[in-house]
Design a protein around this motif. Structure first.
Motif, short mmCIF file in Angstrom:
data_model
loop_
_atom_site.label_atom_id
_atom_site.label_comp_id
_atom_site.label_asym_id
_atom_site.label_seq_id
_atom_site.Cartn_x
_atom_site.Cartn_y
_atom_site.Cartn_z
N ILE A 1 20.48 -3.85 33.58
CA ILE A 1 19.20 -3.34 33.99
C ILE A 1 18.25 -4.54 33.81
O ILE A 1 17.29 -4.98 34.84
N ARG A 2 18.46 -5.15 32.20
CA ARG A 2 17.85 -6.90 32.09
C ARG A 2 17.54 -7.21 33.52
O ARG A 2 17.06 -8.32 34.03
N SER A 3 18.89 -7.84 33.95
CA SER A 3 19.21 -8.34 34.64
C SER A 3 18.74 -8.48 36.22
O SER A 3 18.71 -9.18 37.10
N LEU A 4 18.74 -6.88 36.69
CA LEU A 4 18.41 -6.14 37.88
C LEU A 4 17.16 -6.49 37.86
O LEU A 4 16.19 -6.30 39.58
N LEU A 5 16.36 -6.23 37.01
CA LEU A 5 15.00 -6.35 36.71
C LEU A 5 14.20 -7.21 36.39
O LEU A 5 12.91 -7.71 36.81
N GLN A 6 14.97 -8.82 35.47
CA GLN A 6 13.92 -9.67 34.89
C GLN A 6 13.72 -10.84 36.41
O GLN A 6 12.76 -10.92 36.03
N ARG A 7 14.11 -10.64 38.30
CA ARG A 7 13.53 -11.70 38.76
C ARG A 7 12.32 -10.99 39.02
O ARG A 7 11.49 -11.20 39.17
N THR A 8 12.52 -9.76 38.96
CA THR A 8 11.38 -8.56 39.87
C THR A 8 10.16 -8.09 39.63
O THR A 8 9.01 -8.31 39.60
N HIS A 9 10.36 -8.20 38.64
CA HIS A 9 9.40 -6.73 37.23
C HIS A 9 10.16 -7.18 36.16
O HIS A 9 9.91 -6.44 35.01
N GLY A 10 10.60 -8.55 35.42
CA GLY A 10 10.77 -8.99 34.01
C GLY A 10 9.08 -9.07 33.60
O GLY A 10 9.29 -8.11 32.26
N ASN A 11 7.78 -8.70 33.67
CA ASN A 11 7.14 -8.53 33.21
C ASN A 11 6.75 -6.96 32.65
O ASN A 11 5.75 -6.85 31.82
N TYR A 12 7.30 -6.17 33.19
CA TYR A 12 7.04 -5.07 32.73
C TYR A 12 8.08 -4.34 31.47
O TYR A 12 8.05 -3.32 31.07
N LEU A 13 9.28 -5.59 31.62
CA LEU A 13 10.25 -5.76 30.46
C LEU A 13 9.46 -5.28 28.53
O LEU A 13 9.47 -6.48 28.44
N LEU A 14 9.59 -4.28 27.57
CA LEU A 14 9.18 -4.20 26.87
C LEU A 14 10.18 -4.49 25.51
O LEU A 14 9.89 -5.15 24.53
N LEU A 15 11.72 -3.83 26.39
CA LEU A 15 12.99 -3.65 24.98
C LEU A 15 14.13 -3.31 26.06
O LEU A 15 13.66 -2.79 27.36
N THR A 16 15.03 -4.40 25.44
CA THR A 16 16.10 -4.54 26.27
C THR A 16 17.29 -4.19 25.06
O THR A 16 16.95 -5.01 23.87
N PHE A 17 18.03 -3.42 25.53
CA PHE A 17 19.88 -3.45 24.45
C PHE A 17 20.52 -4.10 24.94
O PHE A 17 21.44 -3.29 25.82
N LYS A 18 21.30 -4.41 24.65
CA LYS A 18 23.16 -5.29 24.86
C LYS A 18 23.70 -4.58 24.15
O LYS A 18 23.68 -3.35 23.36
N GLU A 19 25.13 -5.21 23.87
CA GLU A 19 26.47 -4.25 23.12
C GLU A 19 26.47 -2.83 23.49
O GLU A 19 26.75 -1.82 22.98
N VAL A 20 25.79 -2.27 24.91
CA VAL A 20 25.87 -0.98 25.72
C VAL A 20 27.18 -0.95 26.69
O VAL A 20 27.09 -1.43 27.71
N GLY A 21 27.88 0.16 26.28
CA GLY A 21 29.37 0.30 27.02
C GLY A 21 30.59 -0.15 26.73
O GLY A 21 31.43 0.38 26.97
N ARG A 22 30.42 -1.04 25.37
CA ARG A 22 31.71 -1.68 25.25
C ARG A 22 32.61 -0.81 24.51
O ARG A 22 34.35 -0.60 24.30
#
Length: 294
Positions: A133-154
């Motif tokens: 989600i972070r990689s898909l939104l970073q370029r166009t909607h990066g200013n809206y990101l408050l928090l991101t969580f990794k290591e999900v789905g492993r």
């Protein structure tokens, strides 16, 4: 001059033979590469099938958390006042790919919600669960990101993972009025649907007019219930998204294996035809040379 022309005529078949041999080597190399890719896709399909079976078993009891958590919201008819401006969007995805349009469907819904809410004059912030989600939104909607969580789905999601996400969100300092959890709801092995569940802040829940029908609800009980409800909804969304992801990856790897089989068949046919053409050409040259000697 005639000698030079004869030399050119003599070596021309040899050039054609070298070109055909190079083509055969290229086809052989590509066939080997596609067969190796097919082995990988078949292995990934088997792994995804095992993970999907486990995720589907764990999804049924997890759905109780999602329906039960929203019971108070539905019974008390909790809604955020129109003058409240802060809206929070939580996109539930994962860190892993090769699963079709699982991640892009969440990102597309988030972008649409951001546009609609911004046009309505509301302040929007996004929490991304999963690095995709972070990689898909970073370029166009990066200013809206408050928090991101990794290591999900492993690993299969647990209630502890949902509790950590809820705790980080509540401790982030962003005071939202209402929000939505956007996730992929599992429907069948080959089908899922992007859905969303509402969430509300403590102030919004406490200010609901219909909440007065419940007796003996003090501030501490309501705060604990609101935090527990947020964790429950996140846990339910993680389970639904994980099951949808594993089923989509299993389907994607199955389609990739079938496409590899089709490519192998076509390349094998091309290889056989090219090899037959080379053999036929060499036989013609041998027969022509023998006839010339006679």
């Amino acid at each position: 001059m005639f000698a030079r022309g004869a030399a050119v005529a003599l070596y021309q078949p040899q050039w054609g033979q070298v070109r055909n041999m190079a083509t055969l080597k290229d086809i052989t190399r590509r066939l080997k590469s596609i067969k190796n890719i097919q082995k990988i896709t078949k292995s990934m399909k088997m792994v995804s099938a095992a993970k999907y079976a486990r995720a589907e078993r764990e999804l049924k009891p997890a759905r109780v958390y999602g329906t039960g958590a929203l019971a108070l919201y539905e019974k008390a008819e909790i809604k955020a006042p129109e003058d409240k401006k802060k809206h929070l969007l939580i996109g539930v995805s994962s860190d892993r790919g090769l699963c079709g349009a699982i991640h892009t469907s969440i990102a597309k819904t988030l972008k649409s919600e951001i546009t609609n809410l911004s046009n309505a004059g509301k302040e929007v912030m996004v929490v991304g669960v999963g690095d995709k989600i972070r990689s898909l939104l970073q370029r166009t909607h990066g200013n809206y990101l408050l928090l991101t969580f990794k290591e999900v789905g492993r690993r299969p999601p647990s209630f502890g993972d949902a509790s950590v996400i809820a705790s980080e969100l509540l401790n982030s300092g962003y005071e939202f009025d209402e929000g939505s959890v956007i996730y992929n709801r599992f429907r069948s092995v080959i089908s899922y649907k992007t859905d969303e569940k509402p969430i509300f802040s403590l102030e919004t829940v406490a200010g609901a007019e219909s909440l007065s029908i419940y007796d003996d609800i003090d501030a501490d009980v309501l705060r604990n219930y609101q935090e527990f409800t947020l964790a429950n909804i996140l846990y339910y969304s993680l389970k639904e998204s994980t099951t949808s992801e594993q089923s989509a990856r299993m389907t994607a790897m199955d389609n990739a294996s079938k496409n590899a089989s089709e490519m192998i068949d076509k390349l094998t046919l091309t290889f056989n035809r090219t090899r037959q053409a080379v053999i036929t050409k060499e036989l013609i040259e041998i027969i022509s040379g023998a006839a010339a000697l006679d």
